[in-house]
Design a protein around this motif. Structure first.
Motif, PDB file in Angstrom:
ATOM      1  N   THR A  54       0.822  -1.061  -0.114  1.00 19.30           N
ATOM      2  CA  THR A  54       0.039  -0.092  -0.099  1.00 19.30           C
ATOM      3  C   THR A  54       0.935   1.299   0.144  1.00 19.30           C
ATOM      4  N   GLU A  68      -2.176   6.707 -11.648  1.00 20.59           N
ATOM      5  CA  GLU A  68      -3.349   6.708 -11.641  1.00 20.59           C
ATOM      6  C   GLU A  68      -3.935   6.045 -13.123  1.00 20.59           C
ATOM      7  N   CYS A 125       3.931  -4.123  -9.236  1.00 17.86           N
ATOM      8  CA  CYS A 125       2.627  -4.053  -8.470  1.00 17.86           C
ATOM      9  C   CYS A 125       1.537  -3.665  -9.312  1.00 17.86           C
ATOM     10  N   LYS A 127      -2.505  -2.570  -9.117  1.00 18.43           N
ATOM     11  CA  LYS A 127      -3.546  -1.858  -8.496  1.00 18.43           C
ATOM     12  C   LYS A 127      -4.755  -2.726  -8.238  1.00 18.43           C
ATOM     13  N   SER A 130      -8.285   1.685  -4.348  1.00 15.23           N
ATOM     14  CA  SER A 130      -7.779   3.048  -4.254  1.00 15.23           C
ATOM     15  C   SER A 130      -8.657   3.612  -3.274  1.00 15.23           C
ATOM     16  N   TYR A 158      -3.083   3.441  -2.482  1.00 16.02           N
ATOM     17  CA  TYR A 158      -3.198   2.469  -3.803  1.00 16.02           C
ATOM     18  C   TYR A 158      -2.715   1.025  -2.847  1.00 16.02           C
ATOM     19  N   SER A 160      -2.135  -2.628  -3.659  1.00 19.00           N
ATOM     20  CA  SER A 160      -1.564  -3.316  -4.924  1.00 19.00           C
ATOM     21  C   SER A 160      -1.077  -4.577  -4.839  1.00 19.00           C
TER      22      SER A 160
END
Length: 169
Positions: A54, A68, A125, A127, A130, A158, A160
């Motif tokens: 995270t 993003e 990673c 995602k 979020s 995030y 992930s």
């Protein structure tokens, strides 16, 4: 570049030291367009039966848009000899300069993502989830919002899944 992909279960380190004291670079985007930033906040653990990292990124950071917009990103870790490079990446924006070049880092591809040849360890990673931190979410009144946010925007977190681990040979 000489990295070896390993199973996550082979890693042995103190995550408090690795993230909070040694720092990491979070890098989003693809080899033709990416940005990186230094982070010293984060967690490693297990959630939803998956090994996760995270991390937290303010929406005004240039790297935020890259992370993003993508499904995956990297978190990379470095030896003490790269402290000044990580410090530079944490205090300069990729909007204003070629901070990777100025920090003396060499981009490298890891499963279609970018990290740097100087890293000792790279986590790839994916995602999963979020959420945005908010002042109303704080359960104590010990001054955390004033100390860490002031007029700065709150971070997006995030969570992930760690889908790849590379260590320098």
């Amino acid at each position: 570049m000489s990295f070896r992909k390993i199973d996550l279960s082979e890693l042995q380190f103190n995550p408090f030291a690795k993230i909070g004291k040694e720092w990491m670079l979070l890098t989003g985007g693809k080899p033709d367009s990416f940005n990186t930033m230094t982070a010293s906040w984060g967690q490693l653990g297990v959630l939803w039966n998956r090994n996760v990292l995270t991390c937290y990124i303010r929406p005004n950071r240039y790297t935020y848009g890259f992370i993003e917009d993508g499904d995956t990103f990297t978190a990379s870790f470095y030896g003490e000899q790269y402290r000044s490079a990580l410090s530079f990446c944490g205090s300069h924006s990729g909007r204003d300069c070629d901070k990777v070049s100025e920090a003396g880092l060499t981009p490298a591809e890891f499963d279609g993502n970018v990290a740097f040849e100087e890293a000792d360890m790279v986590l790839v990673c994916r995602k999963l989830y979020s959420y945005d931190l908010t002042e109303s979410g704080f359960l104590t009144d010990d001054g955390i919002p004033a100390q860490f946010f002031g007029s700065d925007p709150y971070h997006r977190a995030y969570i992930s899944e760690i889908v790849g681990v590379y260590v320098k040979e």
